[in-house]
Design an enzyme around this catalytic site. Structure first.
Site, PDB file in Angstrom:
ATOM      1  N   ASP A 150       1.040  -1.014   0.396  1.00 11.58           N
ATOM      2  CA  ASP A 150      -0.283   0.345  -0.312  1.00 11.58           C
ATOM      3  C   ASP A 150       1.261   1.158   0.203  1.00 11.58           C
ATOM      4  O   ASP A 150       2.051   0.938   0.158  1.00 11.58           O
ATOM      5  CB  ASP A 150      -1.286  -0.069   1.387  1.00 11.58           C
ATOM      6  CG  ASP A 150      -2.612   0.543   0.782  1.00 11.58           C
ATOM      7  OD1 ASP A 150      -2.205   1.768   0.301  1.00 11.58           O
ATOM      8  OD2 ASP A 150      -3.179   0.341   1.728  1.00 11.58           O
ATOM      9  N   ASP A 205     -10.177   3.424  -3.686  1.00 10.70           N
ATOM     10  CA  ASP A 205     -10.960   2.657  -2.979  1.00 10.70           C
ATOM     11  C   ASP A 205     -11.974   2.351  -4.146  1.00 10.70           C
ATOM     12  O   ASP A 205     -12.572   3.155  -4.150  1.00 10.70           O
ATOM     13  CB  ASP A 205     -10.603   2.308  -1.773  1.00 10.70           C
ATOM     14  CG  ASP A 205      -9.397   1.668  -1.079  1.00 10.70           C
ATOM     15  OD1 ASP A 205      -8.374   2.311  -1.623  1.00 10.70           O
ATOM     16  OD2 ASP A 205      -9.305   1.747   0.428  1.00 10.70           O
TER      17      ASP A 205
HETATM   18  C1  GLA Z   1      -5.865   1.777   0.935  1.00  6.38           C
HETATM   19  C2  GLA Z   1      -6.102   0.545   0.273  1.00  6.38           C
HETATM   20  C3  GLA Z   1      -7.760  -0.553   0.743  1.00  6.38           C
HETATM   21  C4  GLA Z   1      -6.969  -1.041   1.691  1.00  6.38           C
HETATM   22  C5  GLA Z   1      -7.039  -0.308   2.892  1.00  6.38           C
HETATM   23  C6  GLA Z   1      -5.693  -1.221   4.117  1.00  6.38           C
HETATM   24  O1  GLA Z   1      -6.863   2.254   1.920  1.00  6.38           O
HETATM   25  O2  GLA Z   1      -6.378   0.899  -1.014  1.00  6.38           O
HETATM   26  O3  GLA Z   1      -7.751  -1.349  -0.023  1.00  6.38           O
HETATM   27  O4  GLA Z   1      -5.751  -1.956   1.278  1.00  6.38           O
HETATM   28  O5  GLA Z   1      -5.864   0.342   2.708  1.00  6.38           O
HETATM   29  O6  GLA Z   1      -6.112   0.281   5.469  1.00  6.38           O
END
Ligand code: GLA
Length: 410
Positions: A150, A205
């Protein structure tokens, strides 16, 4: 002079090897398929959940149709020990990560884990910044097969540099691990990550809705249709071993049957990783039937590895084509509107050249093509007469168009 020349050459070699990444080749030849904990469970992960999910992946038949990776997302980690090694939450993972990986492997499945290029993960747990080689070594010892990496808390880090560092660390650790870049498209990974990892997120996301944008104040997350639109212009960057990742699926988290079918079909057309994000232990028959449609999965897993293209939009109905390895095509009509739409497909004037695959979809000649509906799972005719169909609200018509073999006369 000769000595200086050699020195210069050695310097250039060292420099260039430190600039080129060394990802494991031969992995993710088709888009990875599996499950990830985040969409449904967020930080509520535990060894019990992960084991039960692995059991369900086998029992439901998902494994049989190709789902393979069980990935724990954020919040499994709690700190570092006195030597700097990452430590799993002992309350939630009492048997430890190695035992969990062994359990998943014993089912014939593969095991994935999550970390972050920053000081902390997005959930505030310890990140890998400064510990990349040590973490990669630990993952390899545990038997990790897939790393999602990430992009939170990465102040002053270069995106490309940070992901190259972890790519090299994984390579050094020696275990083939699929490397999934998750920097939300911020640094345009499609331009540089082909040699760094096996898939890269292209957007922020996904949110659990079909057609909406969720505003969280400092950031936004996106519905299925919004994510789909953000894939425009990226298809030339995907291919075997290096995929655009429009994020994990929300199928089974509350959408209508039509929406689930459309979401799954479009992810198949995008050659997207098919990572389910629902509770596999308690899903409905409807959701299972969507996630395990072998014929739609075959479109996604096609070995040609060409991402689909949108060729037209007429009255809120999009036309998508995806060339397939056996010479046939997937053809999808996506109804974006909130009312059913009737369409007529005039095969006699349907001809589209795809520059990327250098192939032409062409039903205008006297060749006859068989039309198969991949959700009805049956042939619905051929291209000798126009196709008339009605597509439901936020639904798809998903077809496979295959040239009819000419019968040879004895
Ligand atoms: C980010 C990523 C998500 C998830 C969260 C976890 O937002 O894009 O897919 O992994 O972190 O905290």
């Amino acid at each position: 002079m000769k000595k200086n020349h050699n020195l210069l050459l050695a310097f250039i070699l060292v420099l260039s090897s430190s600039l080129t990444a060394q990802k494991f080749e031969g992995l993710a030849k088709t888009p990875p398929m599996g499950w990830n904990s985040w969409n449904k469970f967020a930080c509520n992960v535990s060894e019990k959940l992960i084991k039960e999910t692995a059991d369900a992946m086998v029992a439901t038949g998902m494994q049989d149709v190709g789902y393979e990776y069980i990935v724990i997302d954020d919040c499994w980690q709690i700190g570092r020990d006195s030597l700097g090694f990452i430590v799993a939450d002992p309350e939630r993972f009492p048997s430890g990560i190695k035992a969990l990986a062994d359990y998943i492997h014993s089912k014939g499945l593969k095991f994935g884990i999550y970390s972050c290029a920053g000081d902390k993960t997005c959930g505030g747990r310890p990140g890998s910044r400064g510990y990349e080689y040590q973490d990669a070594l630990m993952y390899a010892k545990w038997g990790v097969d897939y790393l999602k990496y990430d992009w939170c808390f990465t102040e002053n880090l270069s995106g490309k540099g940070a992901y190259i560092t972890m790519s090299k660390a994984l390579k050094q650790a020696g275990r083939p691990i699929v490397f999934s870049l998750c920097e939300w498209g911020d640094n345009k990974p499609w331009l540089w990550a082909k040699e760094v990892g096996h898939l890269w997120r292209t957007t922020g996301d996904i949110y659990n809705c079909y057609d909406c944008i969720e505003d969280h104040g400092t950031w936004k997350s996106f519905g299925v249709m919004q994510i789909l639109d953000k894939q425009d212009g990226l298809r030339q960057y995907a291919g075997p071993g290096h995929w655009n990742d429009p994020d994990m699926m929300q199928v089974g988290n509350g959408m209508s049957f039509n929406q689930e079918r459309a979401h799954f079909t479009m992810w198949a057309m995008l050659a997207a990783p098919l990572i389910s994000g629902n509770d596999l232990r308690s899903m409905s028959q409807q959701t299972l039937s969507v996630l395990t449609n072998r014929e739609v999965i075959a479109i996604n897993q096609d070995t040609l590895g060409i991402q689909g293209l949108k060729t037209a939009v007429t009255d809120s109905v999009e036309t998508w084509l995806k060339p397939l390895a056996d010479g046939s095509w997937a053809l999808v009509y996506l109804n974006r509107s909130k009312s059913p739409k009737s369409i007529t497909v005039d095969w006699k004037s349907f001809k589209v050249f795809d520059e990327l695959s250098a192939r032409t979809f062409d039903t205008t000649s006297k060749d006859v093509f068989i039309i198969r509906d991949l959700w009805l799972k049956k042939e619905i005719g051929d291209t000798r007469k126009p196709l008339q169909a009605t597509i439901g609200v936020e639904d798809v018509l998903c077809l496979k168009i295959t040239k009819k073999p000419v019968k040879s006369r004895k």
